[in-house]
Design a protein around this motif. Sequence first.
Motif, PDB file in Angstrom:
ATOM      1  N   ARG A  12       0.921  -1.275   0.024  1.00 20.01           N
ATOM      2  CA  ARG A  12       0.134   0.017   0.052  1.00 20.01           C
ATOM      3  C   ARG A  12       0.958   1.238   0.171  1.00 20.01           C
ATOM      4  O   ARG A  12       0.582   2.073  -0.729  1.00 20.01           O
ATOM      5  N   SER A  58     -15.200   6.655   6.691  1.00 20.60           N
ATOM      6  CA  SER A  58     -16.476   5.957   6.430  1.00 20.60           C
ATOM      7  C   SER A  58     -17.668   6.215   7.184  1.00 20.60           C
ATOM      8  O   SER A  58     -19.042   6.514   7.008  1.00 20.60           O
ATOM      9  N   VAL A  67      -8.749  -5.347   1.143  1.00 21.46           N
ATOM     10  CA  VAL A  67      -9.283  -4.977  -0.284  1.00 21.46           C
ATOM     11  C   VAL A  67      -9.760  -3.476  -0.159  1.00 21.46           C
ATOM     12  O   VAL A  67      -9.632  -2.805  -1.111  1.00 21.46           O
ATOM     13  N   TYR A  68     -10.533  -3.090   1.175  1.00 17.39           N
ATOM     14  CA  TYR A  68     -11.188  -1.907   1.458  1.00 17.39           C
ATOM     15  C   TYR A  68     -10.112  -0.846   1.642  1.00 17.39           C
ATOM     16  O   TYR A  68     -10.221   0.193   1.184  1.00 17.39           O
ATOM     17  N   ASP A  70      -7.087  -0.869   0.349  1.00 15.20           N
ATOM     18  CA  ASP A  70      -6.402  -0.591  -0.982  1.00 15.20           C
ATOM     19  C   ASP A  70      -7.179   0.229  -1.845  1.00 15.20           C
ATOM     20  O   ASP A  70      -7.037   1.075  -2.560  1.00 15.20           O
ATOM     21  N   GLU A  71      -8.613  -0.056  -1.831  1.00 14.23           N
ATOM     22  CA  GLU A  71      -9.375   0.559  -2.657  1.00 14.23           C
ATOM     23  C   GLU A  71      -9.445   2.056  -2.172  1.00 14.23           C
ATOM     24  O   GLU A  71      -9.567   2.984  -2.989  1.00 14.23           O
ATOM     25  N   LEU A  72      -9.487   2.547  -0.939  1.00 12.50           N
ATOM     26  CA  LEU A  72      -9.480   3.837  -0.556  1.00 12.50           C
ATOM     27  C   LEU A  72      -8.263   4.691  -0.874  1.00 12.50           C
ATOM     28  O   LEU A  72      -8.299   5.637  -1.505  1.00 12.50           O
ATOM     29  N   SER A  74      -6.407   3.914  -3.831  1.00  9.87           N
ATOM     30  CA  SER A  74      -6.672   4.187  -5.009  1.00  9.87           C
ATOM     31  C   SER A  74      -7.556   5.289  -5.316  1.00  9.87           C
ATOM     32  O   SER A  74      -7.304   6.108  -6.259  1.00  9.87           O
ATOM     33  N   THR A  75      -8.695   5.329  -4.772  1.00  9.25           N
ATOM     34  CA  THR A  75      -9.696   6.352  -4.820  1.00  9.25           C
ATOM     35  C   THR A  75      -8.990   7.758  -4.510  1.00  9.25           C
ATOM     36  O   THR A  75      -9.169   8.609  -5.504  1.00  9.25           O
ATOM     37  N   GLU A  78      -6.608   8.583  -7.688  1.00 13.52           N
ATOM     38  CA  GLU A  78      -7.458   8.870  -8.758  1.00 13.52           C
ATOM     39  C   GLU A  78      -7.996  10.316  -8.652  1.00 13.52           C
ATOM     40  O   GLU A  78      -7.942  11.038  -9.702  1.00 13.52           O
TER      41      GLU A  78
END
Length: 210
Positions: A12, A58, A67-68, A70-72, A74-75, A78
């Motif tokens: 991460r 959140s 997974v969550y 990493d998604e945060l 990435s968001t 972006e």
Amino acid sequence: NEAVPLNAAERRNAMGGPLTASIRKTATHPFFAAKVPFLNNRYQHREVAAKLLLLAYSGANTDTKRVYLDELVSTFKERNDTEQAEVLVKFVDDVLNEMCKIFVDKDTLLKTQAMTVIYYLIFEDAMQDGWLNKISRDKLMLFETYRNNNRIAAEMDIAKANYELLEFDRMSLQGSNDGVNIDFRFNVLKRFLQEGREVLEGIRIPCRIC
């Protein structure tokens, strides 16, 4: 030298972006430097920091699985959302500042990441709803004593043990990043801090530890 696979926190960290910088900054807070006893040789502090930032983002007791997280990251990368990333750092820092007032250096209460996350949520909730005065280290230690006594009671006669504390222990070891799990443990500890030992009256302390 033998290659060692990167763990989740290390991967991460390599993702980059505003939230990666926020994770690094939060992980240098005095709370991590002084209060937690677990090491940071493979970014364990950053792993916890990432979870705290996700929970702050959140606004709920949500899953803190890889997974969550990493998604945060990435968001935010972006969106290049530096401003909100800084807001999250400030929010989490304020909570950690309050936690530093209660926990001692290298506190045994903070020996696991799983409990550190629950304590964070307790302090965040208490700050928002105005019940910080109900939190003390003595009360947190008393809760741990009840957990220990309850395990002993269960070994002697499980019918005399408190089910919620048994579940609390199980969830602290299994699936501790699951949102339902986090919410359950948070609510058990919150009720104890707000209402006192009466909520745990079902525990029969064995004579050999009276």
